[in-house]
Design a protein around this motif. Structure first.
Motif, PDB file in Angstrom:
ATOM      1  N   ASN A  97       0.833  -1.205   0.000  1.00 45.75           N
ATOM      2  CA  ASN A  97       0.000   0.000   0.000  1.00 45.75           C
ATOM      3  C   ASN A  97       0.868   1.256   0.000  1.00 45.75           C
ATOM      4  OD1 ASN A  97       0.617   0.821   2.716  1.00 45.75           O
ATOM      5  ND2 ASN A  97      -0.999  -0.458   3.526  1.00 45.75           N
ATOM      6  N   ALA A  98       0.248   2.376  -0.338  1.00 44.68           N
ATOM      7  CA  ALA A  98       0.985   3.628  -0.514  1.00 44.68           C
ATOM      8  C   ALA A  98       1.636   4.095   0.783  1.00 44.68           C
ATOM      9  CB  ALA A  98       0.046   4.702  -1.050  1.00 44.68           C
ATOM     10  N   THR A  99       0.971   3.868   1.909  1.00 42.31           N
ATOM     11  CA  THR A  99       1.518   4.300   3.198  1.00 42.31           C
ATOM     12  C   THR A  99       2.854   3.634   3.478  1.00 42.31           C
ATOM     13  OG1 THR A  99      -0.721   4.651   4.075  1.00 42.31           O
ATOM     14  CG2 THR A  99       1.057   4.437   5.674  1.00 42.31           C
ATOM     15  N   LYS A 102       5.619   4.657   0.906  1.00 44.23           N
ATOM     16  CA  LYS A 102       6.240   5.960   1.180  1.00 44.23           C
ATOM     17  C   LYS A 102       7.333   5.837   2.241  1.00 44.23           C
ATOM     18  CE  LYS A 102       3.382   9.479   1.643  1.00 44.23           C
ATOM     19  NZ  LYS A 102       2.167  10.226   2.066  1.00 44.23           N
ATOM     20  N   ASP A 250      -7.380   7.054  -0.544  1.00 41.84           N
ATOM     21  CA  ASP A 250      -6.957   6.553   0.758  1.00 41.84           C
ATOM     22  C   ASP A 250      -5.622   5.835   0.582  1.00 41.84           C
ATOM     23  OD1 ASP A 250      -6.600   5.392   3.224  1.00 41.84           O
ATOM     24  OD2 ASP A 250      -8.646   4.640   3.396  1.00 41.84           O
ATOM     25  N   GLU A 251      -4.560   6.452   1.065  1.00 41.40           N
ATOM     26  CA  GLU A 251      -3.220   5.899   0.854  1.00 41.40           C
ATOM     27  C   GLU A 251      -2.982   4.608   1.634  1.00 41.40           C
ATOM     28  OE1 GLU A 251      -0.281   8.901   1.533  1.00 41.40           O
ATOM     29  OE2 GLU A 251      -1.059  10.218  -0.044  1.00 41.40           O
ATOM     30  N   SER A 252      -3.819   4.333   2.615  1.00 41.27           N
ATOM     31  CA  SER A 252      -3.683   3.069   3.343  1.00 41.27           C
ATOM     32  C   SER A 252      -4.347   1.928   2.572  1.00 41.27           C
ATOM     33  CB  SER A 252      -4.306   3.172   4.741  1.00 41.27           C
ATOM     34  OG  SER A 252      -5.716   3.312   4.658  1.00 41.27           O
ATOM     35  N   TYR A 256       1.002   1.185  -3.828  1.00 44.50           N
ATOM     36  CA  TYR A 256       2.052   2.195  -4.026  1.00 44.50           C
ATOM     37  C   TYR A 256       2.249   2.544  -5.497  1.00 44.50           C
ATOM     38  CZ  TYR A 256       6.525   4.581  -3.918  1.00 44.50           C
ATOM     39  OH  TYR A 256       7.519   5.515  -4.083  1.00 44.50           O
ATOM     40  N   PHE A 259      -0.145   5.290  -6.287  1.00 43.53           N
ATOM     41  CA  PHE A 259       0.370   6.531  -5.695  1.00 43.53           C
ATOM     42  C   PHE A 259       1.553   7.065  -6.489  1.00 43.53           C
ATOM     43  CE2 PHE A 259       3.536   8.505  -2.935  1.00 43.53           C
ATOM     44  CZ  PHE A 259       2.821   9.562  -2.398  1.00 43.53           C
ATOM     45  N   VAL A 268      -2.745  15.814  -3.680  1.00 45.40           N
ATOM     46  CA  VAL A 268      -3.398  14.572  -3.245  1.00 45.40           C
ATOM     47  C   VAL A 268      -3.990  14.758  -1.856  1.00 45.40           C
ATOM     48  CG1 VAL A 268      -3.059  12.145  -2.637  1.00 45.40           C
ATOM     49  CG2 VAL A 268      -1.897  13.098  -4.632  1.00 45.40           C
ATOM     50  N   ASP A 270      -5.277  12.740   1.158  1.00 45.39           N
ATOM     51  CA  ASP A 270      -5.241  11.389   1.732  1.00 45.39           C
ATOM     52  C   ASP A 270      -6.303  11.272   2.812  1.00 45.39           C
ATOM     53  OD1 ASP A 270      -4.590   8.882   2.700  1.00 45.39           O
ATOM     54  OD2 ASP A 270      -2.866   9.591   3.861  1.00 45.39           O
ATOM     55  N   LYS A 271      -7.466  10.761   2.427  1.00 49.36           N
ATOM     56  CA  LYS A 271      -8.560  10.548   3.363  1.00 49.36           C
ATOM     57  C   LYS A 271      -9.250   9.228   3.051  1.00 49.36           C
ATOM     58  CE  LYS A 271      -9.787  15.168   4.967  1.00 49.36           C
ATOM     59  NZ  LYS A 271     -10.910  16.118   5.179  1.00 49.36           N
TER      60      LYS A 271
END
Length: 305
Positions: A97-99, A102, A250-252, A256, A259, A268, A270-271
């Motif tokens: 995932n994006a989180t 990163k 939603d970055e979670s 990735y 993203f 962006v 992130d929500k």
């Protein structure tokens, strides 16, 4: 051999006890023995068994989450130790995932390195790899959904306006199916469709395998104003978003690679996906259908007993 946890033993013993009570009541009933006591015993033992299952499930869920966090920390420590200056860290960006991606990005940047996330190395060496599932897509009638897809899309667009976002990128399969009132079978026991979705104030594009788009489904999507495109073209679509777009995602949840495909010039937000809370509030039709399902399940259980 791994030692069985105490909570797992309790769960197993409770289920075994419940099964014994059920079987015993059936056997005694067959031989004409008075089984009135089981009218109280079965619910009592069943409640204990249900409580132990719920407890074990929640405990296992918490433990798995803790283990995942520990694995992430250990992985980060290993990478910090093993990754040399200027090296490239490679992984399939679709499975992280994006989180977390990163965090890996920050880690390699400290060592003047970079990430390579476009290649699926497993796919390169996996001969005769099974193709992606192309299960039929079912349109969920409003008598089951309780709310029209157009109404749901309108609510998502209202959130976009409130957040001053121009486009929402959605990769959660559950949310996509809920939003469009469709169901699939691409994952065993989970009625979802392998796909991505992008919705803006005036457009909605569903990226899925075109082989599953029947004439009936196309007509339904046309009535919603939903355009379909090939599944794999989603990343190209994201890369071509103009710099003046404001993306809500939603970055979670998004991977990735999604993203990373968004231009750095794009703002962006992130929500959480707007659909997350919307689908959590069940309407009257959904509640009634849930009750009907429980009644059918109870009838099946009674017939089994």
């Amino acid at each position: 051999m791994k030692k069985e946890s105490y909570s797992k033993k309790i769960c197993s013993y409770s289920l075994i006890s419940f099964s014994i009570v059920i079987v015993l009541s059936m056997v005694l009933s067959f031989f004409g023995v008075n089984t009135e006591v089981f009218a109280y015993l079965i619910p009592s033992v069943g409640a204990v068994a249900a409580a132990s299952v719920i407890f074990y499930y929640n405990k296992a869920k918490t433990e798995n989450l803790s283990k995942q966090r520990l694995r992430n920390v250990l992985l980060k420590l290993v990478l910090e130790e093993k990754l040399n200056d200027g090296e490239i860290l490679g992984f399939d960006g679709r499975v992280v995932n994006a989180t977390w991606g990163k965090k890996l990005e920050d880690l390699v940047s400290k060592k003047s390195g970079s990430l390579s996330v476009e290649e699926d190395l497993v796919d390169i060496i996996w001969k005769n790899r099974p193709a992606m599932s192309k299960a039929p897509v079912m349109i969920l009638d409003e008598k089951y959904a309780g709310q029209a897809a157009l109404e749901k899309m309108k609510k998502v667009r209202e959130v976009l306006e409130k957040e001053n976002a121009s486009v929402h990128l959605l990769s959660s399969l559950y949310d996509i199916c809920w939003l469009l009132n469709v169901r699939g079978g691409d994952i065993s026991y989970v009625p979802v469709v392998l796909s991505y979705l992008a919705i803006s104030k005036d457009k909605c594009i569903w990226f899925l395998q075109q082989d599953v788009v029947t004439n009936e489904l196309k007509a339904y999507l046309d009535s919603l104003g939903v355009e379909t495109r090939e599944y794999d073209s989603f990343y190209e679509y994201v890369r071509k978003l103009s710099a003046d777009e404001v993306v809500l995602m939603d970055e979670s949840v998004v991977n990735y690679r999604i993203f990373n495909s968004v231009s750095k010039d794009i703002n962006v937000i992130d929500k959480a996906n707007p659909t997350l809370l919307m689908k959590a509030i069940t309407n009257k039709v959904e509640v009634d259908n849930t009750r009907n399902a429980h009644v059918k399940d109870a009838v099946a259980m009674c017939k089994f007993m």
